[in-house]
Design an enzyme around this catalytic site. Structure first.
Site, PDB file in Angstrom:
ATOM      1  N   ASP A  91      39.090  15.954  63.550  1.00  0.00           N
ATOM      2  CA  ASP A  91      38.424  15.647  64.818  1.00  0.00           C
ATOM      3  C   ASP A  91      39.387  15.994  65.954  1.00  0.00           C
ATOM      4  O   ASP A  91      40.508  16.449  65.716  1.00  0.00           O
ATOM      5  CB  ASP A  91      37.995  14.173  64.856  1.00  0.00           C
ATOM      6  CG  ASP A  91      39.187  13.229  64.779  1.00  0.00           C
ATOM      7  OD1 ASP A  91      40.334  13.719  64.631  1.00  0.00           O
ATOM      8  OD2 ASP A  91      38.989  12.012  64.854  1.00  0.00           O
ATOM      9  N   SER A  92      38.951  15.771  67.186  1.00  0.00           N
ATOM     10  CA  SER A  92      39.769  16.210  68.319  1.00  0.00           C
ATOM     11  C   SER A  92      40.797  15.159  68.730  1.00  0.00           C
ATOM     12  O   SER A  92      41.718  15.437  69.470  1.00  0.00           O
ATOM     13  CB  SER A  92      38.868  16.490  69.509  1.00  0.00           C
ATOM     14  OG  SER A  92      38.286  15.264  69.935  1.00  0.00           O
ATOM     15  N   GLY A  93      40.644  13.953  68.230  1.00  0.00           N
ATOM     16  CA  GLY A  93      41.532  12.875  68.642  1.00  0.00           C
ATOM     17  C   GLY A  93      40.969  12.076  69.803  1.00  0.00           C
ATOM     18  O   GLY A  93      41.441  10.980  70.109  1.00  0.00           O
ATOM     19  N   GLY A  94      39.939  12.617  70.458  1.00  0.00           N
ATOM     20  CA  GLY A  94      39.388  11.960  71.643  1.00  0.00           C
ATOM     21  C   GLY A  94      38.717  10.625  71.339  1.00  0.00           C
ATOM     22  O   GLY A  94      38.893   9.658  72.064  1.00  0.00           O
ATOM     23  N   ASP A 145      35.955  16.392  73.311  1.00  0.00           N
ATOM     24  CA  ASP A 145      34.781  16.099  74.128  1.00  0.00           C
ATOM     25  C   ASP A 145      35.011  14.812  74.898  1.00  0.00           C
ATOM     26  O   ASP A 145      35.918  14.041  74.583  1.00  0.00           O
ATOM     27  CB  ASP A 145      33.521  15.993  73.259  1.00  0.00           C
ATOM     28  CG  ASP A 145      33.664  14.961  72.144  1.00  0.00           C
ATOM     29  OD1 ASP A 145      34.817  14.598  71.827  1.00  0.00           O
ATOM     30  OD2 ASP A 145      32.642  14.532  71.582  1.00  0.00           O
ATOM     31  N   GLN A 190      26.715  16.659  73.344  1.00  0.00           N
ATOM     32  CA  GLN A 190      26.685  15.303  73.905  1.00  0.00           C
ATOM     33  C   GLN A 190      25.397  15.122  74.701  1.00  0.00           C
ATOM     34  O   GLN A 190      24.489  15.942  74.609  1.00  0.00           O
ATOM     35  CB  GLN A 190      27.934  15.075  74.765  1.00  0.00           C
ATOM     36  CG  GLN A 190      29.223  14.914  73.964  1.00  0.00           C
ATOM     37  CD  GLN A 190      29.289  13.595  73.200  1.00  0.00           C
ATOM     38  OE1 GLN A 190      28.395  12.757  73.314  1.00  0.00           O
ATOM     39  NE2 GLN A 190      30.337  13.419  72.399  1.00  0.00           N
ATOM     40  N   GLY A 219      28.174  11.381  69.934  1.00  0.00           N
ATOM     41  CA  GLY A 219      27.612  10.359  70.807  1.00  0.00           C
ATOM     42  C   GLY A 219      26.576   9.473  70.152  1.00  0.00           C
ATOM     43  O   GLY A 219      25.910   8.692  70.813  1.00  0.00           O
ATOM     44  N   ASP A 269      30.068  12.601  58.199  1.00  0.00           N
ATOM     45  CA  ASP A 269      31.285  11.888  57.806  1.00  0.00           C
ATOM     46  C   ASP A 269      31.137  10.454  58.236  1.00  0.00           C
ATOM     47  O   ASP A 269      30.400  10.150  59.171  1.00  0.00           O
ATOM     48  CB  ASP A 269      32.509  12.463  58.520  1.00  0.00           C
ATOM     49  CG  ASP A 269      32.613  11.933  59.944  1.00  0.00           C
ATOM     50  OD1 ASP A 269      31.838  12.401  60.793  1.00  0.00           O
ATOM     51  OD2 ASP A 269      33.423  11.022  60.201  1.00  0.00           O
ATOM     52  N   CYS A 307      25.401   6.291  37.292  1.00  0.00           N
ATOM     53  CA  CYS A 307      26.374   6.912  38.202  1.00  0.00           C
ATOM     54  C   CYS A 307      27.447   7.657  37.412  1.00  0.00           C
ATOM     55  O   CYS A 307      27.994   7.135  36.446  1.00  0.00           O
ATOM     56  CB  CYS A 307      27.003   5.825  39.076  1.00  0.00           C
ATOM     57  SG  CYS A 307      28.299   6.459  40.142  1.00  0.00           S
ATOM     58  N   CYS A 309      30.439   8.419  38.388  1.00  0.00           N
ATOM     59  CA  CYS A 309      31.807   8.169  38.847  1.00  0.00           C
ATOM     60  C   CYS A 309      32.638   7.563  37.713  1.00  0.00           C
ATOM     61  O   CYS A 309      32.091   6.924  36.822  1.00  0.00           O
ATOM     62  CB  CYS A 309      31.824   7.264  40.078  1.00  0.00           C
ATOM     63  SG  CYS A 309      31.804   5.507  39.704  1.00  0.00           S
ATOM     64  N   CYS A 312      31.990   3.758  36.875  1.00  0.00           N
ATOM     65  CA  CYS A 312      30.761   3.420  36.152  1.00  0.00           C
ATOM     66  C   CYS A 312      30.761   4.031  34.747  1.00  0.00           C
ATOM     67  O   CYS A 312      30.292   3.421  33.792  1.00  0.00           O
ATOM     68  CB  CYS A 312      29.532   3.891  36.924  1.00  0.00           C
ATOM     69  SG  CYS A 312      29.288   2.988  38.459  1.00  0.00           S
ATOM     70  N   HIS A 338      33.582   5.025  43.488  1.00  0.00           N
ATOM     71  CA  HIS A 338      32.139   4.889  43.275  1.00  0.00           C
ATOM     72  C   HIS A 338      31.359   5.186  44.557  1.00  0.00           C
ATOM     73  O   HIS A 338      30.394   5.951  44.547  1.00  0.00           O
ATOM     74  CB  HIS A 338      31.818   3.481  42.773  1.00  0.00           C
ATOM     75  CG  HIS A 338      30.362   3.175  42.776  1.00  0.00           C
ATOM     76  ND1 HIS A 338      29.517   3.612  41.791  1.00  0.00           N
ATOM     77  CD2 HIS A 338      29.580   2.536  43.685  1.00  0.00           C
ATOM     78  CE1 HIS A 338      28.282   3.237  42.065  1.00  0.00           C
ATOM     79  NE2 HIS A 338      28.287   2.583  43.218  1.00  0.00           N
TER      80      HIS A 338
END
Lengths: 393, 508
Positions: A91-94, A145, A190, A219, A269, A307, A309, A312, A338
């Site tokens: 990400d941009s850190g903003g 942004d 945005q 946003g 994400d 599942c 994973c 499980c 999981h």
């Protein structure tokens, strides 16, 4: 970046695509787990790879504080530093500046904040954000942004317009850096919850399409009404070009993922699946299980028999997790594994969800799916999943 | 079965030796001198089961049962057997019975905290909800129900403040023998192997007396109970020495080796000798050299991983001798000198931290049929670096300890491989082992910080200190500590303003 749409759902706007980046290949749609400080909490890179994850997120703000840009450069980038062989997005850190720092002021030049180390005023400009992301070396980098999640009134429009100006500065800086063939810059749409502002932002950013590799929708996920949320996602996804990946930022609840994919989103994400795991919550197709509760203490079933994973598959029982959760870090690791797998699957075999919140039904009707057709499933009003807060529930 | 494969000095019962422990075909074979892994609440700390499997050094896992006492009856005993007669403990812990050897004791052998006194009818044990009383009969039931491969008999080892009277020590050895007899009578032939925790405390005569009582031929009603065995020792498969209570009871000039020898002298030499909570390779080597100990738990190495130490030592010593300063047993990765150290934790180490990505690509979970297999990946098999671990430790990321446990367990296993090679005489004379032990002790600084004789003097002590500092700064309870600090600062400010106001209204 090579981005190739492979198939599109005959009913909804859901699509499957292949994205080839500098490090590896990622099949979309995909859910990106968050490795805030260069590790998915408690897991090793090898473990994350074994879960079939091919794209993770690192946070620029955290990495620039620790280990710091110098060390990342010496290590040869974050991939090498953390031993991750697949794709990475930063990400941009903003966003962290706004959410974690009490003293951040946004000016046209950039975001002014007090350094967490010495309290000195420090400026994060769009150019600086891109430079840091170059040092980290992620395959996908985000523009800085003017984050709109917490804004109201005239600030929303200002933030939207500034985000466009900052996008231009990010593009400029990125193109002149010589990293363009290895790292791909995404724009962030945005405009808050206002469809008119969103449209304006989309128009401006689409004009720059040839210079951006993909689009994110920012946003959202700030506690807005679900019916507002899905309409904004649909508006953006409909207008964004077919030949660019679409990324919904900060989305991680099961129903949200389901709806986003149906509306044409490729990537999402969220820290939710990994964070909630550390609090003892296992996600399932029938809703979250709070394994700290005593009612699970004698339940010898695995979290989800179907599942794949490792937790499980080994038959690790709910009772055993109840015994170790909050006492042993390994319990959090077992649930994190999981929840990452389940979140990946929410994007793919979404129809297995058994209880539909009303807003989901409405959202999917907009793309031609009637969830209730030929199906006898309960619909719950309001926000969605029922949470287990106590044994009484 | 436990079969001795080589003994350095066959005239001495305390001679260093190598052996193999194989419970039955299909179970993992344990080579000794060797290791067992400690657990907390039934889990290897910091390792989810998939990482336990990645760590090939983990073969024998020891479980302390007391944490399960918070529920009555304990939860694992309620598990319904699903596939035939699969052992409950394996099923509950998710460790396949063919891949792992499980042993079980009531108490956590590393826990030396003061406890209420044991009596003729029960011992006291700790769980998260407080102290629980466990009768010998309870313990028989737990062992019968859970079917560990190896069960430790219930012994009466006092955790009340020392020193102990003659009468108390006598009680201890009488009860321990009696409870062992009860357990032997309650278990059938196909049930767990029994290891006995050797009683007698720091008293040489008492330790000898306990061993003698194991060998005595049992008569009368008691003999019927353990029929066809004639003595308790016939039913005992191994001898266990818990060092924590011994250290608590030991006078400063006494040696642990002497106490262990006193217990073992009368007993047959063909059974495994297991020591818990040994403080590092120096103590382990001395116990192998002077007592012929076969098995050690890795509490010390696992604790080192907890506090950010990556172990790095081997046997026989590969470092050139003749140096003035002793070498550290590992790296305190909290230390700022590792900020830019992009080397691995150990050269040639095969652990999942130093040689990652050993898993075949086809074991990677695929989320759809079109997911591409990861064939052409750059950076394959790159080890994690000290700089990365340093970063994870200072950012309070749990992954640091995961990587360190896998590494440290592997270092311990390799260390014991070296020990076995030297004792087994792979190309050398029989005095080699004693010589190599001396060389090891001369080369590496011993971790004696636990014994308080040298609380600050080594890498582990420094790491423990750094761990505490980061834990206070970033760990559990950080928010409330920060809030308290802010409140204090605010109060100071208000007080200051009040005082200034009183002095003449500066603030007006």
């Amino acid at each position: 970046m090579e981005f190739t749409p492979i198939a599109k759902c005959s009913v909804t706007n859901a699509r499957v695509a292949r994205m080839v980046l500098a490090h590896a290949e990622t099949t979309l749609p995909t859910f990106m787990p968050v490795a805030t400080q260069a590790a998915i909490k408690g897991l090793t890179a090898e473990q994350v790879e074994s879960l079939g994850v091919t794209l993770i997120l690192n946070n620029t703000y955290h990495l620039s504080l620790r280990p710091g840009v110098d060390i990342l450069k010496e290590a040869g980038g974050a991939h090498k530093f953390e031993g991750w062989r697949h794709n990475m997005l930063t990400d941009s850190g903003g966003f962290q500046l706004v959410s974690l720092s009490k003293f951040t002021t946004i000016t046209e030049e950039g975001a002014l904040f007090s350094s967490p180390f010495d309290g000195e005023p420090t400026m994060l400009t769009p150019e600086e954000s891109i430079s840091i992301q170059h040092a980290i070396g992620a395959d996908i980098i985000m523009q800085l942004d003017d984050v709109g999640n917490l804004l109201q009134g005239p600030r929303v429009q200002e933030a939207m317009e500034r985000s466009i100006r900052w996008l231009d500065r990010c593009i400029q800086h990125h193109e002149s850096s010589g990293n363009k063939d290895k790292q791909n810059l995404f724009a962030i749409v945005q405009g808050g919850l206002d469809p008119n502002l969103r449209d304006e932002c989309l128009d401006a950013m689409l004009e720059r399409k040839d210079r951006v590799a993909g689009y994110a929708i920012g946003g959202l996920s700030g506690g807005e009404e679900k019916d507002v949320f899905w309409k904004i996602i649909k508006q953006c996804a409909d207008k964004l070009p077919e030949d660019r990946p679409r990324y919904a930022m900060g989305i991680g609840f099961a129903e949200d993922l389901l709806v986003c994919v149906a509306l044409g989103i490729d990537m999402a994400d969220c820290v939710f699946p990994t964070r909630t795991a550390r609090f003892g919550v296992a996600l399932t197709h029938t809703g979250p299980l709070n394994l700290r509760l005593t009612k699970h203490a004698k339940d010898f079933n695995p979290i989800d028999k179907a599942c794949p994973c490792p937790t499980c598959r080994d038959g690790t029982s709910r009772a055993f997790i109840n015994h170790i959760i909050t006492h042993e870090t390994a319990a959090a690791h077992a649930l994190t594994i999981h929840n990452i797998i389940i979140s990946a699957h929410f994007l793919l075999d979404t129809l297995e969800i058994v209880v539909y919140p009303e807003w989901c039904v409405n959202a999917l009707r907009s793309v031609g799916v009637d969830l209730l057709e030929n199906m006898d499933v309960p619909v719950v009003p309001g926000g969605g999943a029922k949470w287990e807060y106590s044994d009484a529930a | 079965m436990f079969s001795l494969t080589s003994t350095i000095d066959s005239s001495s019962i305390f001679s260093p030796r190598t052996a193999e422990l194989l419970l039955r075909t299909g179970k993992p074979k344990i080579s000794t001198p060797g290791i067992l892994t400690c657990t907390s609440r039934g889990i290897v700390p910091h390792l989810s089961n998939d990482n336990v499997k990645r760590t090939r050094a983990i073969r024998w896992v020891h479980v302390s049962f007391e944490s399960f006492l918070e529920h009555s009856p304990p939860i694992p005993t309620l598990l319904q057997p699903q596939h035939g007669d699969k052992p409950r403990l394996n099923s509950f812990l998710g460790l396949d019975e063919n891949d792992y050897l499980l042993s079980m004791s009531l108490r956590d052998p590393s826990d030396g905290r003061e406890m209420p006194a044991n009596t003729n009818t029960y011992v006291t044990a700790n769980c998260i909800r407080g102290v629980r009383r466990v009768t010998p009969h309870d313990w028989q039931e737990y062992v019968r129900s859970l079917k560990p491969d190896i069960a430790f008999s219930l012994s009466d080892i006092p955790f009340t403040p020392p020193s102990y009277s003659q009468k108390r020590i006598t009680k201890s050895i009488e009860r321990s023998a009696l409870w062992l007899q009860g357990l032997l009578g309650a278990l059938s032939a196909s049930s767990p192997m029994l290891f006995v925790q050797m009683a007698g405390g720091a008293s040489i005569p008492a330790r000898k007396a306990f061993s003698d009582s194991l060998l005595e031929v049992v008569h009368g009603k008691d003999a019927d109970a353990i029929h066809p065995m004639k003595s308790l020792d016939e039913g005992v498969a191994g001898y266990v020495f818990d060092l924590v209570p011994l250290r608590l009871a030991l006078a400063p000039d006494e040696s642990i080796c002497t106490l262990l020898q006193a217990s073992l002298r009368p007993l047959p030499r063909t059974k495994p000798r297991l020591v818990t909570s040994a403080c590092g390779p120096h103590e382990m080597l001395r116990l192998i050299r002077d007592v012929g100990v076969d098995l050690f738990d890795t509490q010390w190495a696992q604790r080192a991983a907890d506090v950010g130490v990556a172990l790095d030592f081997g046997f026989p010593v590969a470092i050139a001798g003749g140096q003035q300063q002793l070498h550290d047993l590992g790296y305190n990765l909290y230390d700022d000198k590792y900020r830019r150290d992009f080397t691995s934790l150990g050269i040639g180490c095969t652990c999942p931290s130093c040689s990652p990505y050993s898993i075949p690509a086809d074991e990677i979970i695929r989320h759809s049929s079109i997911d591409a297999p990861s064939t052409t990946l750059a950076g394959a098999h790159q080890p994690y670096t000290k700089a990365y671990l340093h970063h994870l430790l200072h950012t309070h990321e749990m992954s640091a300890h995961t990587l360190l446990v896998m590494h440290n367990m592997t270092v311990m296993e390799r260390f014991f491989e070296g020990v076995r090679d030297v004792i087994g005489g792979a190309g050398g004379s029989k005095d080699d082992f004693v010589m190599h032990v001396s060389k090891f002790i001369e080369t590496y600084a011993e971790d004696d910080s636990e014994s308080n004789s040298n609380p600050e003097g080594n890498v582990l002590a420094a790491a423990r200190k750094a761990w505490r500092e980061v834990e206070l700064l970033r760990g559990k309870g950080r928010l409330s500590r920060e809030a308290e600090k802010t409140n204090q600062a605010n109060e100071m400010l208000v007080k200051e303003m009040d005082e200034k106001g009183a002095e003449g209204g500066v603030l007006d």
